[in-house]
Design an enzyme around this catalytic site. Structure first.
Site, PDB file in Angstrom:
ATOM      1  N   ASN A 157       6.919   9.588  -7.827  1.00 12.72           N
ATOM      2  CA  ASN A 157       8.236   9.657  -8.449  1.00 12.72           C
ATOM      3  C   ASN A 157       8.474  11.085  -8.928  1.00 12.72           C
ATOM      4  OD1 ASN A 157       6.877   9.838 -11.128  1.00 12.72           O
ATOM      5  ND2 ASN A 157       6.335   7.717 -10.618  1.00 12.72           N
ATOM      6  N   ASP A 198      -5.664  -0.344   2.963  1.00 12.77           N
ATOM      7  CA  ASP A 198      -5.590   0.482   1.759  1.00 12.77           C
ATOM      8  C   ASP A 198      -5.590   1.953   2.160  1.00 12.77           C
ATOM      9  OD1 ASP A 198      -5.908   1.821  -0.616  1.00 12.77           O
ATOM     10  OD2 ASP A 198      -7.603   0.625  -1.322  1.00 12.77           O
ATOM     11  N   ILE A 199      -4.507   2.656   1.858  1.00 19.46           N
ATOM     12  CA  ILE A 199      -4.383   4.049   2.288  1.00 19.46           C
ATOM     13  C   ILE A 199      -5.420   4.940   1.614  1.00 19.46           C
ATOM     14  CG2 ILE A 199      -2.710   4.787   0.527  1.00 19.46           C
ATOM     15  CD1 ILE A 199      -1.264   6.329   2.793  1.00 19.46           C
ATOM     16  N   GLY A 212       1.824   1.134  -7.859  1.00 20.35           N
ATOM     17  CA  GLY A 212       1.892   1.109  -6.405  1.00 20.35           C
ATOM     18  C   GLY A 212       0.904   2.050  -5.746  1.00 20.35           C
ATOM     19  N   VAL A 213       1.340   2.635  -4.621  1.00 23.23           N
ATOM     20  CA  VAL A 213       0.506   3.589  -3.899  1.00 23.23           C
ATOM     21  C   VAL A 213       0.128   4.749  -4.806  1.00 23.23           C
ATOM     22  CG1 VAL A 213       0.497   5.278  -2.023  1.00 23.23           C
ATOM     23  CG2 VAL A 213       1.381   2.981  -1.610  1.00 23.23           C
ATOM     24  N   ASP A 214       1.096   5.225  -5.587  1.00 21.75           N
ATOM     25  CA  ASP A 214       0.855   6.365  -6.479  1.00 21.75           C
ATOM     26  C   ASP A 214      -0.281   6.064  -7.454  1.00 21.75           C
ATOM     27  OD1 ASP A 214       1.371   8.930  -7.378  1.00 21.75           O
ATOM     28  OD2 ASP A 214       2.975   8.316  -8.741  1.00 21.75           O
ATOM     29  N   TYR A 239      10.636   1.115  -5.358  1.00 21.34           N
ATOM     30  CA  TYR A 239      12.014   1.571  -5.145  1.00 21.34           C
ATOM     31  C   TYR A 239      12.833   0.643  -4.254  1.00 21.34           C
ATOM     32  CZ  TYR A 239      11.200   6.052  -7.477  1.00 21.34           C
ATOM     33  OH  TYR A 239      10.953   7.019  -8.404  1.00 21.34           O
ATOM     34  N   THR A 270       9.337   1.767  -0.130  1.00 18.22           N
ATOM     35  CA  THR A 270       9.483   0.324   0.093  1.00 18.22           C
ATOM     36  C   THR A 270       8.864  -0.521  -1.008  1.00 18.22           C
ATOM     37  OG1 THR A 270       7.462   0.275   1.425  1.00 18.22           O
ATOM     38  CG2 THR A 270       9.538   0.635   2.588  1.00 18.22           C
ATOM     39  N   GLY A 271       8.137   0.083  -1.941  1.00 22.28           N
ATOM     40  CA  GLY A 271       7.513  -0.665  -3.025  1.00 22.28           C
ATOM     41  C   GLY A 271       8.432  -0.792  -4.213  1.00 22.28           C
TER      42      GLY A 271
END
Length: 657
Positions: free
Chosen positions: A503, A489-490, A511-513, A600, A597-598
């Site tokens: 975005n 987990d970042i 996602g990550v965002d 998008y 890569t998620g």
């Protein structure tokens, strides 16, 4: 061609090297160009510098609301962290009123309280710029240590519209303060500040005038300013000629000082090369040029004399002498700089077409320079100016053109400042260790099994809960860098900079965002909203807020449409922009996701190669990075990135050890 060098044996010793354009001068009087190089090494940790008395004067007018003020606060906090415990600092904020946020105090007295005071700043109304500067002056002049090097650093994004606003009147007071030992630096932020006023303040104040385009550059500007002040060796620097000889800077861009010229400060680790015109009177003999400075370490006026070691010749013999090609190149650079000043004026007055014509003329002159880094650097600057013109941004084009010209005419560059900053930070860390204080992670040099940060490195000293699945050490332009791929987990990563895959609208809901916004808290979301929108391939930053990361760099890729629409080019730009912004923030440690890569759907194999190649290019250009972690939750994507790491960047990028 003769070169005159003087280098005393007691370190650190200022240096003066003079290269004449010809090996003689006209006996009956005439001119001769000189290439003058000055420099001084940084002192060792055993050599104590004089303390600094610093006033940080921050514009908090209404136009600074949102990200601009947050960036200014971050820069002020970073500056406070850069000071030694025995340095003095005050923080002043101004809108239509002036507030002493923190009165002058030693940085080591309560650094936490100082940082908290800066964090409490909120936006206000109009701009009482002169009153803010005057309060900064008052604060540093109250310093009980009369040996302290005093400087007022003022940041503004607008016009002085409350109180005294006349540039000549303000510059006269700033010059008067400099004559009493208090120098001033003026930083202009964005596109709307009073350029003539701030430039006049920086020049009259014997400090610096700094142009800052956007939020991402504010911390970098403060870093360079404070590292230069921390490494200050000589003030009131000038070149003094012997009898029957006078000196002049290129096109008058160095202030006269008697028969000589005034030079920029002597700063440890910052080498300067300047073109000086020497005028010989008839009958001049044994010409000598002296470098004279007020030494902040010894407290004395120091003098270093260099004989030119050239002979008087008849006019015909002088004319037949060959010209030193190194001097020729620097004369050409000075001429190009003069042309850039004309470009700046053309952009400033709305004559974009005339500016474009001048840029084309300059490009022809640049192409005539010898192949190498100097020509490449000039080409990059011209490309930047042409891009700004094409995007209809004449205000920024004017300011960048003038910045590039001033750098050349004063013997500086962003690359030199960055190199000096890194050397000074290493010395700072040693001095802080001797003083018993902990250095903030963004300034630390941490060593591990590879000579730089090993797997346990973390930006705030906290252990990360993820684990590496691949690692290599790369040799970049600025040293070794450990690059890893982690599965995890970042948002757990305690690093200097966390890169967020967002975005164009910075929504923060997937996602990550989404994870970054949830962990970072509502203040991070509010800061991201204040940015507004983000072009694909560009980057912006916010503080990390509730994340363990110090900063978050937000960047946007493009949705995958099969690859024919340049999606991988945009992805490369997104990585490049993120690395460049992390470099400006002085990051030692980075956590980077698999951008695009998620949601998008960019294929992992292609995305991983783009990521590694962009990183290789960044390391080749030079970064402060010690460790870069690609932190990825998906096992298959992490595997693709581990394979790309094992293969390394493609040819032309940084080569692995």
């Amino acid at each position: 061609m003769p070169r005159s060098d003087v280098n005393r044996t007691d370190l650190p010793t200022p240096r003066l090297t003079i290269t004449p354009a010809k090996a003689g001068y006209p006996a009956d009087g005439g001119e001769l160009d000189l290439l003058v190089a000055t420099g001084v090494d940084l002192p060792t940790e055993q050599v104590d510098r004089k303390p600094i008395a610093l006033a940080l004067v921050i514009d908090r007018s209404g136009s600074m609301s949102g990200e601009p003020l947050e960036a200014a606060k971050a820069a002020a906090r970073s500056a406070i962290e850069m000071l030694l415990p025995t340095d003095w600092v005050s923080v002043i904020a101004y809108d239509e009123h002036v507030t002493v946020v923190a009165g002058l105090v030693q940085a080591g007295a309560d650094r936490h309280a100082l940082l908290g005071a800066v964090a409490s700043l909120t936006p206000g109304g109009s701009t009482a710029l002169f009153a803010g500067w005057a309060e900064g002056l008052s604060q540093v002049m109250s310093c009980p240590d009369d040996q302290a090097a005093a400087r007022v650093v003022l940041l503004s994004d607008g016009m002085a519209n409350v109180g005294i606003s006349d540039p000549a009147t303000i510059a006269a007071d700033v010059a008067q303060a400099a004559s009493h030992g208090v120098t001033s630096t003026a930083m202009g932020f964005g596109r709307s500040y009073d350029e003539a006023l701030l430039r006049a303040m920086g020049d009259a104040g014997q400090g610096n005038y700094v142009f800052i385009e956007g939020e991402s550059q504010v911390v970098e500007a403060f870093h360079h300013e404070l590292s230069g002040l921390s490494a200050l060796r000589g003030r009131n620097v000038r070149l003094e000629p012997s009898a029957r000889l006078s000196l002049e800077g290129t096109a008058g861009h160095l202030a006269p000082c008697g028969a000589g010229v005034r030079l920029p400060d002597l700063v440890g680790g910052l080498e300067r090369e300047l073109v000086i015109k020497a005028r010989f009177d008839a009958g001049a003999k044994d010409p000598v040029v002296a470098l004279v400075w007020d030494d902040v370490l010894t407290g004395r006026v120091e003098r270093l004399e260099v004989p030119l070691a050239i002979e008087p010749l008849s006019r015909s013999d002088f004319d037949r002498l060959p010209t030193n090609q190194e001097v020729v190149v620097h004369l050409a650079l000075a001429s190009i700089a003069e042309s850039k000043l004309r470009v700046a004026e053309a952009f400033r007055s709305g004559r974009t077409q005339a500016a474009t014509v001048l840029l084309n003329e300059i490009r022809a002159n640049v192409s005539a320079l010898p192949a190498g880094e100097l020509r490449s650097a000039e080409t990059r600057e011209l490309d930047r100016l042409a891009d700004l013109a094409q995007r209809n941004q004449p205000a920024f084009a004017a300011r960048y053109s003038e910045k590039y010209a001033r750098d050349t005419l004063r013997g500086a560059s962003d690359e030199k400042r960055l190199a000096q900053f890194r050397m000074e930070r290493e010395l700072f860390a040693k001095k802080m260790a001797l003083a018993g204080e902990t250095v903030e992670p963004s300034h630390q040099t941490v060593t591990g099994a590879h000579g730089v940060g090993a797997a346990s490195i973390a930006g705030h000293g906290q252990p990360a809960r993820s684990a590496p699945v691949g690692e290599r050490t790369f040799q970049g332009a600025s040293g070794s860098v450990v690059v890893q791929v982690w599965r995890g987990d970042i948002t757990d990563q305690a690093v200097d900079v966390l890169v967020n895959s967002t975005n164009r609208q910075l929504f923060g809901n997937a996602g990550v965002d989404g994870a970054v916004h949830r962990r970072g808290g509502p203040r991070l979301t509010q800061a991201a909203r204040a940015i507004g929108s983000l072009e694909e391939g560009r980057a912006a930053f916010t503080p990390g807020f509730d994340l363990p990361a110090r900063w978050v760099v937000h960047t946007a890729a493009a949705p995958w449409r099969g690859g024919a629409d340049g999606e991988l080019v945009v992805l490369h730009e997104a990585y490049r922009s993120a690395y460049a912004l992390a470099t400006r923030l002085g990051a030692r440690t980075l956590a980077v996701p698999a951008l695009g890569t998620g949601t998008y759907r960019v294929p992992a194999e292609a995305a991983s190669r783009v990521a590694m190649n962009a990183l290789g290019e960044a390391l080749e250009r030079g970064t402060p990075f010690a460790q870069v972690r690609f932190v990825i939750l998906d096992a298959d994507v992490a595997g693709a990135f581990a394979r790309a790491l094992a293969e390394g960047p493609e040819a032309g990028a940084s080569l692995p050890n």
